[in-house]
Design an enzyme around this catalytic site. Structure first.
Site, PDB file in Angstrom:
ATOM      1  N   CYS A 219       0.814  -1.230   0.000  1.00 51.42           N
ATOM      2  CA  CYS A 219       0.000   0.000   0.000  1.00 51.42           C
ATOM      3  C   CYS A 219       0.847   1.279   0.000  1.00 51.42           C
ATOM      4  O   CYS A 219       0.317   2.368  -0.225  1.00 51.42           O
ATOM      5  CB  CYS A 219      -0.965   0.005   1.179  1.00 51.42           C
ATOM      6  SG  CYS A 219      -2.084  -1.396   1.156  1.00 51.42           S
TER       7      CYS A 219
ATOM      8  N   HIS B 250      -2.891   7.198   2.513  1.00 55.51           N
ATOM      9  CA  HIS B 250      -3.409   5.937   1.991  1.00 55.51           C
ATOM     10  C   HIS B 250      -4.830   5.718   2.529  1.00 55.51           C
ATOM     11  O   HIS B 250      -5.124   6.013   3.681  1.00 55.51           O
ATOM     12  CB  HIS B 250      -2.485   4.790   2.416  1.00 55.51           C
ATOM     13  CG  HIS B 250      -3.054   3.444   2.110  1.00 55.51           C
ATOM     14  ND1 HIS B 250      -3.543   3.128   0.866  1.00 55.51           N
ATOM     15  CD2 HIS B 250      -3.236   2.340   2.883  1.00 55.51           C
ATOM     16  CE1 HIS B 250      -3.989   1.878   0.889  1.00 55.51           C
ATOM     17  NE2 HIS B 250      -3.820   1.387   2.103  1.00 55.51           N
TER      18      HIS B 250
ATOM     19  N   ASN C 297     -10.153   0.001  -0.124  1.00 52.32           N
ATOM     20  CA  ASN C 297      -8.691   0.084  -0.087  1.00 52.32           C
ATOM     21  C   ASN C 297      -8.144  -0.460  -1.414  1.00 52.32           C
ATOM     22  O   ASN C 297      -8.237  -1.652  -1.682  1.00 52.32           O
ATOM     23  CB  ASN C 297      -8.183  -0.744   1.099  1.00 52.32           C
ATOM     24  CG  ASN C 297      -6.676  -0.728   1.230  1.00 52.32           C
ATOM     25  OD1 ASN C 297      -5.967  -0.275   0.340  1.00 52.32           O
ATOM     26  ND2 ASN C 297      -6.179  -1.240   2.344  1.00 52.32           N
TER      27      ASN C 297
HETATM   28  O1  UT7 Z   1      -3.603  -0.914   3.765  1.00 50.37           O
HETATM   29  C1  UT7 Z   1      -3.308  -1.498   4.973  1.00 50.37           C
HETATM   30  C2  UT7 Z   1      -4.157  -2.701   5.008  1.00 50.37           C
HETATM   31  N1  UT7 Z   1      -5.190  -2.842   5.929  1.00 50.37           N
HETATM   32  C3  UT7 Z   1      -5.647  -1.976   6.839  1.00 50.37           C
HETATM   33  O2  UT7 Z   1      -5.213  -0.883   7.005  1.00 50.37           O
HETATM   34  C4  UT7 Z   1      -6.746  -2.467   7.727  1.00 50.37           C
HETATM   35  C5  UT7 Z   1      -6.474  -2.129   9.153  1.00 50.37           C
HETATM   36  N2  UT7 Z   1      -7.460  -2.655  10.040  1.00 50.37           N
HETATM   37  C6  UT7 Z   1      -8.765  -2.278  10.027  1.00 50.37           C
HETATM   38  O3  UT7 Z   1      -9.172  -1.475   9.226  1.00 50.37           O
HETATM   39  C7  UT7 Z   1      -9.672  -2.826  11.095  1.00 50.37           C
HETATM   40  O4  UT7 Z   1      -8.916  -3.499  12.066  1.00 50.37           O
HETATM   41  C8  UT7 Z   1     -10.772  -3.775  10.543  1.00 50.37           C
HETATM   42  C9  UT7 Z   1     -11.764  -2.984   9.725  1.00 50.37           C
HETATM   43  C10 UT7 Z   1     -10.134  -4.851   9.678  1.00 50.37           C
HETATM   44  C11 UT7 Z   1     -11.515  -4.454  11.688  1.00 50.37           C
HETATM   45  O5  UT7 Z   1     -12.042  -3.478  12.552  1.00 50.37           O
HETATM   46  P1  UT7 Z   1     -11.832  -3.618  14.125  1.00 50.37           P
HETATM   47  O6  UT7 Z   1     -12.548  -2.506  14.741  1.00 50.37           O
HETATM   48  O7  UT7 Z   1     -10.356  -3.710  14.361  1.00 50.37           O
HETATM   49  O8  UT7 Z   1     -12.582  -4.958  14.434  1.00 50.37           O
HETATM   50  P2  UT7 Z   1     -12.017  -6.311  15.090  1.00 50.37           P
HETATM   51  O9  UT7 Z   1     -10.928  -6.895  14.260  1.00 50.37           O
HETATM   52  O10 UT7 Z   1     -11.731  -6.009  16.509  1.00 50.37           O
HETATM   53  O11 UT7 Z   1     -13.273  -7.261  14.961  1.00 50.37           O
HETATM   54  C12 UT7 Z   1     -14.460  -6.997  15.637  1.00 50.37           C
HETATM   55  C13 UT7 Z   1     -15.488  -8.082  15.362  1.00 50.37           C
HETATM   56  C14 UT7 Z   1     -14.960  -9.508  15.394  1.00 50.37           C
HETATM   57  O12 UT7 Z   1     -15.951 -10.295  16.032  1.00 50.37           O
HETATM   58  P3  UT7 Z   1     -15.762 -10.734  17.557  1.00 50.37           P
HETATM   59  O13 UT7 Z   1     -14.511 -11.565  17.573  1.00 50.37           O
HETATM   60  O14 UT7 Z   1     -15.643  -9.470  18.337  1.00 50.37           O
HETATM   61  O15 UT7 Z   1     -17.021 -11.486  17.816  1.00 50.37           O
HETATM   62  C15 UT7 Z   1     -14.903  -9.918  13.945  1.00 50.37           C
HETATM   63  O16 UT7 Z   1     -15.095 -11.295  13.749  1.00 50.37           O
HETATM   64  O17 UT7 Z   1     -16.034  -7.912  14.049  1.00 50.37           O
HETATM   65  C16 UT7 Z   1     -16.059  -9.157  13.366  1.00 50.37           C
HETATM   66  N3  UT7 Z   1     -15.944  -8.917  11.948  1.00 50.37           N
HETATM   67  C17 UT7 Z   1     -17.008  -8.661  11.157  1.00 50.37           C
HETATM   68  N4  UT7 Z   1     -18.317  -8.587  11.408  1.00 50.37           N
HETATM   69  C18 UT7 Z   1     -19.138  -8.292  10.390  1.00 50.37           C
HETATM   70  C19 UT7 Z   1     -14.813  -8.866  11.180  1.00 50.37           C
HETATM   71  N5  UT7 Z   1     -15.131  -8.587   9.910  1.00 50.37           N
HETATM   72  C20 UT7 Z   1     -16.475  -8.453   9.866  1.00 50.37           C
HETATM   73  C21 UT7 Z   1     -17.382  -8.166   8.835  1.00 50.37           C
HETATM   74  N6  UT7 Z   1     -18.701  -8.077   9.148  1.00 50.37           N
HETATM   75  N7  UT7 Z   1     -16.993  -7.939   7.562  1.00 50.37           N
END
Ligand code: UT7
Length: 320
Positions: free
Chosen positions: A114, A247, A277
């Site tokens: 990225c 980004h 993204n």
């Molecule tokens: O370019 C660089 C590449 N990537 C990034 O920059 C991404 C960086 N990270 C993020 O943007 C965020 O961490 C995410 C958007 C990926 C996730 O958000 P978060 O607030 O960090 O959520 P989390 O990982 O703490 O997950 C929260 C919950 C989990 O469920 P439990 O374990 O709390 O029951 C996940 O399983 O959300 C669940 N979850 C979803 N639920 C519905 C994960 N993906 C999804 C989804 N829909 N698509």
């Protein structure tokens, strides 16, 4: 007279097909509400089966050349940032060169995920400001829909396809003022597509694997530190620049970074809602949007930033 490199034209291209959050609801266990509140993404563009990264790059490049009032024959360097190349080799930059109908000048790919466009533009600046190249074509082109596991809700909702390009030309007026690039391979495992090809077979998983939370925290810290580094090197304050183009991975990452730096969101260009993204394409796509809608004006200071797999991160400060 000092020689600068300056962006002479920008262009971008997004594939026609749009995939909305609502459509994703029928593909994985997710909701429009979850995706929007956690990421700010509403939709993303998806390349058609026959489209390759070089095709997206070609469309964006033609638009950048038009904007710069130049012909493909004027280009004497192509640097293309991609994590999703057309094939193992030749480089997507060489394939693009052929599509543009030119046959000389160095052409190579940059793989910095990225941060790829920031790495590519910083590299092109070295060629152009030193007098080695007159007009460089710098492109970020990605088809992440091919390396996303469409059954993994943790990652498939986040990414999209697209390309952005700029023509970087020699100039006596200031353009790129500074670039700062960083990498720390110690973080290679928190964001990876760890598959490889051996003996004609795929070994390991060729899909994106990510520790979302760890990446989130790393990204906010890296973007903040890179901005502070760039401002200090140029003797500027955060209030001195006109546009911040980081980004586009997650609106919460962008907002946290802007907040930490004291930059109002009105000065931040965002596309993550419409594009998702797009990795190395996200910064040139956002830059092109803000140039074409008339937000970016002559002499304004613009800070571009990237962060991504590797881990890699960096900044470019430029005067428009
Ligand atoms: O370019 C660089 C590449 N990537 C990034 O920059 C991404 C960086 N990270 C993020 O943007 C965020 O961490 C995410 C958007 C990926 C996730 O958000 P978060 O607030 O960090 O959520 P989390 O990982 O703490 O997950 C929260 C919950 C989990 O469920 P439990 O374990 O709390 O029951 C996940 O399983 O959300 C669940 N979850 C979803 N639920 C519905 C994960 N993906 C999804 C989804 N829909 N698509």
């Amino acid at each position: 007279m000092a020689m600068y490199s300056k962006i002479a034209g920008t262009g971008s291209y997004l594939p026609k097909k749009i995939l909305t959050n609502i459509e994703l609801e029928s593909m994985v266990d997710t909701s429009d509400e979850w995706i929007q509140t956690r990421t700010g993404i509403v939709q993303r563009h998806i390349a058609s089966d026959g489209q390759m990264a070089s095709d997206l790059a070609f469309e964006a490049s033609c638009r950048a050349l038009d904007a710069a009032n130049l012909k493909a024959q004027d280009i004497d360097l192509i640097i293309l940032a991609t994590t999703t190349p057309d094939m193992i080799f030749p480089s997507t930059a060489c394939i693009l060169q052929e599509k543009l109908g030119i046959t000389d000048g160095p052409a190579f790919d940059v793989q910095a995920v990225c941060s790829g466009f920031i790495y590519a533009l910083a590299t092109a600046d070295m060629f152009v400001s030193s007098g080695k190249s007159k007009n460089a074509l710098v492109v970020g082109a990605e088809i992440y829909s091919r390396i996303v596991d469409w059954s993994d809700r943790n990652t498939c909702v986040l990414f999209g396809d697209g390309a952005g390009a700029v023509v970087l030309s020699q100039s006596e007026q200031p353009g790129i003022l500074s670039s700062h690039l960083h990498a720390n391979g110690g973080y290679s495992k928190i964001l990876a597509a760890p598959g490889r090809i051996s003996g004609g077979k795929i070994q390991g998983t060729p899909f994106i694997a990510m520790e979302g939370n760890t990446v989130f925290k790393f990204a906010v810290k890296a973007l903040e530190e890179a901005a502070i580094e760039s401002l200090a090197a140029n003797n500027l304050k955060a209030s001195d620049f006109d546009w911040f183009i980081p980004h586009q991975a997650n609106i919460r990452i962008i907002k946290s970074t802007a907040h930490k730096l004291g930059i109002p969101m009105e000065k931040v260009v965002t596309t993550v809602d419409r594009h998702g993204n797009t990795s190395a394409a996200s910064v040139p796509l956002a830059l092109d949007l803000a140039v074409r809608d008339g937000r970016i004006l002559s002499n304004q200071y613009i800070l571009l930033e990237g962060v991504g797999g590797g881990f890699t991160w960096g900044s470019i400060l430029l005067q428009w």
